[in-house]
Design a protein around this motif. Structure first.
Motif, PDB file in Angstrom:
ATOM      1  N   UNK A  12       0.847  -1.194   0.000  1.00 15.58           N
ATOM      2  CA  UNK A  12       0.000   0.000   0.000  1.00 15.58           C
ATOM      3  C   UNK A  12       0.872   1.230   0.000  1.00 15.58           C
ATOM      4  N   UNK A  13       0.382   2.317   0.560  1.00 17.12           N
ATOM      5  CA  UNK A  13       1.137   3.563   0.643  1.00 17.12           C
ATOM      6  C   UNK A  13       2.061   3.502   1.850  1.00 17.12           C
ATOM      7  N   UNK A  14       3.324   3.245   1.613  1.00 18.17           N
ATOM      8  CA  UNK A  14       4.276   3.066   2.706  1.00 18.17           C
ATOM      9  C   UNK A  14       4.555   4.414   3.377  1.00 18.17           C
ATOM     10  N   UNK A  15       4.224   4.498   4.648  1.00 22.40           N
ATOM     11  CA  UNK A  15       4.430   5.746   5.392  1.00 22.40           C
ATOM     12  C   UNK A  15       5.822   5.827   6.001  1.00 22.40           C
ATOM     13  N   UNK A  16       6.356   4.706   6.404  1.00 21.73           N
ATOM     14  CA  UNK A  16       7.672   4.701   7.051  1.00 21.73           C
ATOM     15  C   UNK A  16       8.224   3.287   7.030  1.00 21.73           C
TER      16      UNK A  16
END
Length: 461
Positions: free
Chosen positions: A281-285
Motif C-alpha cells: 500500500x502507501x508506505x508511510x515509514x
C-alpha cells in the motif's frame, strides 16, 4: 506478614548471604517494578537470589510460614505473575550466559533476558530461538512456548530447550532432560513455572549471521488491502520466512498498520523475499535490510513502556482471512485510547511438525496467535481501566466464531481463564496435571500459568 517476621527473614537471609528487600527498603521498588503496573497487594518480601541454594532457602522459608511464592525473571507479564503478596524470588541477578560454539549449546541462567542471551551468542555467529522482544525473560518465554521470527525454521523457543536445572517444591535440585526426570522435562516445555524454579537452562543454538527484516508502517485507511495482501504473500513463503502484523494506536488517535516481515534463510535470497512487502500500500515509514538478529528484537522497544496498567486478551485463529481482518479493523475503529493494539504471531513450519505428544504445548498445527493489548497510564482511574478491559474482552469475543479452542497459555490470567488453559493443552492436559501432582502436590508454584489444579486433580483421580 507482620514486620517482625519480615525482619526475621532479613536476618535469615544474611545467614545464607542472600539480600532480602522489604517494603521501604532500598532496592524494593526496583525489584517490584515490572512491565505492567500491578494491582492489589504488593509483595511482603523480595529475595534477591544469586544461586540455586538461595532459591532453595526462599522456597523452604515460604513453606514454613505458609506464604505465597512467585518468581521474577524478566518481569514482562501483563498478569503480573512475577509478583505475589508473599515472597518473590528475584532471579534478575542470575543472568549469566555461556555459549559453547563447538556444541552449539548455551547455558542460560534463570534470570537472563533474551537480549543477554543474544549478546553472548551472536559474536560466535549463533542465535538462540527467542520471542520478538529482547527485554523478555528467556526462562518465562521458554517454559510457556515462545513464538518468534525464527519459528518456521527452528520451532518454538521451548522446542530448543535441551536440559534444565530445577529447584523443586520440596527443595531438591534436579537436572532434567530427555533421559533424566523425563516427565518433568516434558512438562516444563509448555507447562510454565508450575513445577519448580528453573535456575539454569541449556538451549540449542543455530548458525545465523543476519536476518533480512524491517518494520513497515501503512495507513489505517488501507488496512484491509494491506492485511489481505500480506496474508496472500505469506501463504506462498517457505519455512524461513515469517511475518508479524499489527494495528497500533498512534499519538494523534489514528491507528496505523504495522508489518514486520523477516527472512532467516540464505542471505542472498533475503532482499527478494521481503521486497514485495514494501508494496502492500502507501508506505508511510520503514524499510527492510540485513541486520543482526538481536537488532530485529529492538524494533518494538518504542512500544514497551513499563509501569502502565495493562490488560491483554488472546486467541488462536486458523488463518488471517477476510472475516478476521474485518474484526481487526472494526476493533481498532472502536479503540478507547492510543494504548490499544492488536498483534499477530505465526505458528508454522518446524513448530507444526513437532508431534503433539512430544511436549506439553498443546496446539501443533499451523495457526495464528492474536494478542489484544489495552494499556492506559498508570495514574488512570478505575473507570478508565474498566473501559480498556472491556475493549480487550469485547475484541476477543468478536473472534469467538473463528477461534480455535483454548489460547496461548503464557498470555492467560488466573481465575476464569482456567477452562481455556485446559483447552489449550488438549490431549496433553491429563499428563500435565499428573506431572503437577507429582512435582508440586501442594501447589506451591500457583503464580504460574493458571492450571485448575484442585478440580483437575479430582477429575483424574
Amino acid at each position: 506478614m507482620t514486620d517482625p517476621i519480615g525482619r526475621r527473614l532479613q536476618r535469615l537471609g544474611e545467614q545464607v548471604q542472600c539480600r532480602v528487600s522489604l517494603p521501604g527498603d532500598d532496592g524494593y521498588a526496583a525489584a517490584t517494578a515490572i512491565w505492567a503496573k500491578p494491582a492489589g497487594r504488593m509483595p511482603n518480601a523480595v529475595v534477591h537470589c544469586l544461586k540455586a541454594e538461595h532459591v532453595r532457602w526462599a522456597i523452604r522459608t515460604a513453606r514454613d510460614r505458609d506464604l505465597p511464592i512467585s518468581v521474577r525473571g524478566g518481569g514482562h507479564d501483563w498478569a503480573c505473575r512475577s509478583l505475589c503478596n508473599g515472597i518473590v524470588l528475584d532471579l534478575s541477578a542470575m543472568n549469566g550466559v555461556i555459549a559453547d560454539p563447538h556444541e552449539q549449546v548455551a547455558q542460560i541462567s534463570g534470570g537472563a533476558l533474551i537480549a543477554d542471551v543474544l549478546n553472548v551468542t551472536e559474536p560466535h555467529g549463533l542465535v538462540a530461538v527467542t520471542g520478538s522482544v529482547g527485554s523478555v525473560g528467556m526462562a518465562g518465554i521458554t517454559l510457556g512456548g515462545g513464538y518468534g521470527p525464527l519459528i518456521g525454521r527452528f520451532g518454538l523457543t521451548l522446542d530448543n530447550l535441551v536440559g534444565a536445572e530445577v529447584v523443586l517444591a520440596d527443595g531438591r535440585v534436579v537436572a532434567t532432560d530427555d533421559h533424566n526426570e523425563a516427565d518433568l522435562f516434558w512438562a516444563l516445555r509448555g507447562g510454565g513455572g508450575n513445577f519448580g524454579v528453573v535456575t539454569i537452562m541449556r538451549h540449542r543454538l543455530h548458525e545465523m549471521f543476519a536476518v533480512c527484516s524491517g518494520m513497515l508502517i501503512y495507513p489505517f485507511v488501507e488496512a484491509r488491502t494491506v492485511l489481505r495482501g500480506c496474508a496472500e504473500l505469506a501463504d506462498l513463503m517457505p519455512d524461513e520466512f515469517s511475518v508479524q502484523v499489527g494495528i497500533v494506536g498512534g499519538p494523534d488517535g489514528m491507528p496505523a498498520v504495522m508489518v514486520v516481515p523477516t527472512w532467516c534463510g540464505a542471505p542472498a535470497e533475503g532482499e527478494a523475499r521481503v521486497a514485495p512487502f514494501l508494496k502492500l500500500g502507501t508506505l508511510l515509514a520503514g524499510t527492510v535490510s540485513a541486520m543482526p538478529y538481536r537488532a530485529l528484537l529492538t524494533a518494538f522497544d518504542p512500544y514497551i513502556v513499563n509501569g502502565r496498567r495493562t490488560f491483554m486478551e488472546t486467541c488462536w485463529l486458523p488463518e488471517l482471512g477476510s472475516t478476521a481482518i474485518d474484526i481487526f479493523i472494526h476493533a481498532m475503529e472502536a479503540a478507547v485510547s492510543p494504548g490499544c493494539a492488536i498483534f499477530t504471531h505465526e505458528f508454522k513450519g518446524a513448530a507444526s511438525r513437532v508431534p503433539e505428544e512430544a511436549t506439553a504445548f498443546g496446539l501443533r498445527r499451523d495457526h495464528l496467535l492474536v494478542e489484544i493489548l489495552a494499556a492506559c497510564d498508570g495514574r488512570a482511574d478505575k473507570s478508565e481501566e474498566e473501559h480498556h478491559w472491556q475493549w480487550a474482552r469485547a475484541t476477543r469475543h468478536a473472534f469467538d466464531a473463528l477461534a480455535l479452542p483454548g489460547a496461548y497459555p503464557n498470555l492467560l490470567a488466573a481465575g476464569e481463564e482456567s477452562d481455556r488453559v485446559m483447552q489449550s493443552y488438549g490431549r496433553n492436559a491429563r499428563r500435565l496435571i499428573k506431572a503437577k501432582r507429582h512435582y508440586d502436590p501442594d501447589n506451591i508454584f500457583q503464580s504460574a500459568i493458571p492450571l485448575p489444579v484442585s478440580r483437575a486433580l479430582a477429575d483424574i483421580a
